[in-house]
Design a protein around this motif. Structure first.
Motif, PDB file in Angstrom:
ATOM      1  N   GLU A   1       0.832  -1.198   0.000  1.00  0.00           N
ATOM      2  CA  GLU A   1       0.000   0.000   0.000  1.00  0.00           C
ATOM      3  C   GLU A   1       0.863   1.242   0.000  1.00  0.00           C
ATOM      4  OE1 GLU A   1      -2.854   0.013   3.111  1.00  0.00           O
ATOM      5  OE2 GLU A   1      -3.739  -1.848   2.434  1.00  0.00           O
TER       6      GLU A   1
ATOM      7  N   THR B   1       1.596   5.038   0.978  1.00  0.00           N
ATOM      8  CA  THR B   1       1.155   5.981   1.994  1.00  0.00           C
ATOM      9  C   THR B   1       1.221   7.391   1.410  1.00  0.00           C
ATOM     10  OG1 THR B   1       2.403   4.562   3.450  1.00  0.00           O
ATOM     11  CG2 THR B   1       1.525   6.575   4.426  1.00  0.00           C
TER      12      THR B   1
ATOM     13  N   PRO C   1      -4.044   3.194  -4.169  1.00  0.00           N
ATOM     14  CA  PRO C   1      -3.353   2.007  -3.664  1.00  0.00           C
ATOM     15  C   PRO C   1      -2.928   1.090  -4.801  1.00  0.00           C
ATOM     16  CG  PRO C   1      -5.713   1.885  -3.225  1.00  0.00           C
ATOM     17  CD  PRO C   1      -5.465   3.211  -3.857  1.00  0.00           C
TER      18      PRO C   1
ATOM     19  N   PRO D   1     -11.965   3.066   0.650  1.00  0.00           N
ATOM     20  CA  PRO D   1     -11.335   3.068   1.976  1.00  0.00           C
ATOM     21  C   PRO D   1     -12.381   3.066   3.095  1.00  0.00           C
ATOM     22  CG  PRO D   1     -10.419   4.788   0.556  1.00  0.00           C
ATOM     23  CD  PRO D   1     -11.604   4.222  -0.153  1.00  0.00           C
ATOM     24  N   ASP D   2     -12.076   2.342   4.167  1.00  0.00           N
ATOM     25  CA  ASP D   2     -12.945   2.332   5.338  1.00  0.00           C
ATOM     26  C   ASP D   2     -13.003   3.748   5.900  1.00  0.00           C
ATOM     27  OD1 ASP D   2     -13.758   0.148   7.785  1.00  0.00           O
ATOM     28  OD2 ASP D   2     -13.338   2.231   8.356  1.00  0.00           O
TER      29      ASP D   2
ATOM     30  N   THR E   1     -10.961   3.886   9.431  1.00  0.00           N
ATOM     31  CA  THR E   1      -9.528   3.567   9.482  1.00  0.00           C
ATOM     32  C   THR E   1      -8.767   4.019   8.235  1.00  0.00           C
ATOM     33  OG1 THR E   1      -9.868   1.432   8.439  1.00  0.00           O
ATOM     34  CG2 THR E   1     -10.040   1.488  10.848  1.00  0.00           C
TER      35      THR E   1
ATOM     36  N   LYS F   1      -8.354   2.272   5.761  1.00  0.00           N
ATOM     37  CA  LYS F   1      -7.754   1.077   5.147  1.00  0.00           C
ATOM     38  C   LYS F   1      -8.578   0.608   3.951  1.00  0.00           C
ATOM     39  CE  LYS F   1      -5.031  -1.112   8.694  1.00  0.00           C
ATOM     40  NZ  LYS F   1      -5.002  -2.130   9.737  1.00  0.00           N
TER      41      LYS F   1
ATOM     42  N   LYS G   1      -9.506  -2.657   1.512  1.00  0.00           N
ATOM     43  CA  LYS G   1      -9.437  -4.125   1.455  1.00  0.00           C
ATOM     44  C   LYS G   1      -9.918  -4.587   0.096  1.00  0.00           C
ATOM     45  CE  LYS G   1     -10.401  -5.403   6.237  1.00  0.00           C
ATOM     46  NZ  LYS G   1     -11.538  -5.777   7.085  1.00  0.00           N
TER      47      LYS G   1
END
Ligand code: A2P
Length: 288
Positions: free
Chosen positions: A3, A5, A21, A66-67, A70, A72, A74
């Motif tokens: 991933e 940043t 990502p 993205p969540d 968070t 994040k 998935k």
């Protein structure tokens, strides 16, 4: 997993660009074809090390949004039968478009050059290894359940192992049969099969398409047409029997269960598996 940043650009002090990502197990889309407003097929590059048996499936998908808590991301993956044969350089898939389906609502918009995730772990039961030797092989599909047979119909072993190949495809509308029909028509000019199996190999194929909700030359569910004997009479073949016939089933759940019952209780066939080959095998078509 890899991933990126987001980092602030120190030189300009500009706000960081929204990081895209990098996809794990990414493959590039090379072709997309829309068959109806509900069906499309696409091709992607093939991982160099990926080996599979015609008829198997892999997990494919896209990154989720993205969540919100968070941040994040998935992967969102679903099982897809590989529609291309094991020898092909690219990998083909055949998919439904579900308006509010988590994956297909987005996947239907892919374009050549885009990336998708393809987990290189093929599995599945619709493989020649799961069947005992026989004379005639039947492929039974509804809707996108045609996909594994698009692979197996282009696989030389299908014609090496069997004298006759019967493919039935039941769809709601005539337009939903087009992908399968065009693929079967294209087999006549398939250079590899003509060379390996011999010219005229395609005469082994008997194609039986039916529709249930729109007028077409043959209407009705294949299950009903088998029970009445109509399908066998029109195909010019005897009902399935354990000595000569082998079958693979891929469709919606009700269809799979009905055919399994028919096979076991009317025709006396036994279900097989990779570990114990027998007379027929079943796989559920992908549903979003
Ligand atoms: P029908 O229109 O009579 O339901 P679906 O789009 O719902 O997955 O269905 C795909 C095709 O499979 C349709 O033509 C549908 O017919 C047919 N079908 C659904 N259930 C069965 C079953 N139990 N046996 C045979 N065909 C079925």
């Amino acid at each position: 997993m890899n991933e990126m940043t987001p980092v602030t650009d120190i030189a300009t002090n500009a706000a960081p660009e929204k990081a895209k990502p990098a996809l794990p197990d990414a493959q590039t889309v090379t072709e997309v074809k829309h068959w109806t407003d509900k069906l499309f097929s696409f091709k992607v590059t093939r991982p160099a090390s990926l080996r599979f048996r015609s008829g198997e499936f892999v997990m494919i998908g896209l990154m989720n949004d993205p969540d919100p808590k968070t941040g994040k991301v998935k992967p969102l993956l679903r099982a897809y039968s590989i529609a291309s044969p094991s020898w092909d350089e690219e990998m083909e898939f055949y998919s439904i478009k579900v308006e509010d389906g988590p994956l297909t609502s987005r996947l239907q918009h892919i374009q050549p050059g885009d990336e998708i995730i393809l987990r290189p772990k093929p599995v599945g039961t619709l493989v020649h290894d799961a069947l005992l030797p026989g004379k005639r092989i039947w492929f039974f599909a509804t809707g996108t359940g045609f996909a594994p047979f698009a692979s197996l119909l282009r696989e030389p072993q299908t014609y090496e192992d069997y004298d006759e190949v019967v493919i039935t495809h039941t769809c709601r509308t005539a337009g939903e049969l087009t992908y399968g029909r065009e693929l079967i028509e294209s087999l006549k000019d398939d250079a590899l099969l003509n060379e390996v199996i011999g010219e005229g190999f395609w005469k082994k194929i008997k194609y039986y398409p039916t529709t249930t909700r729109e007028e077409s030359p043959k209407m009705g569910r294949i299950t009903d047409l088998m029970r009445s004997g109509e399908a066998f009479a029109e195909l010019g073949v005897a009902p399935l029997n354990p000595e000569s016939d082998r079958a693979m089933i891929c469709g919606n759940l009700a269809f799979n269960l009905e055919l399994k019952d028919l096979f076991e209780n009317t025709y006396g066939l036994e279900e097989g598996a990779n570990s114990k080959p027998a007379h027929f095998v079943v796989e559920k078509a992908f549903l979003d």
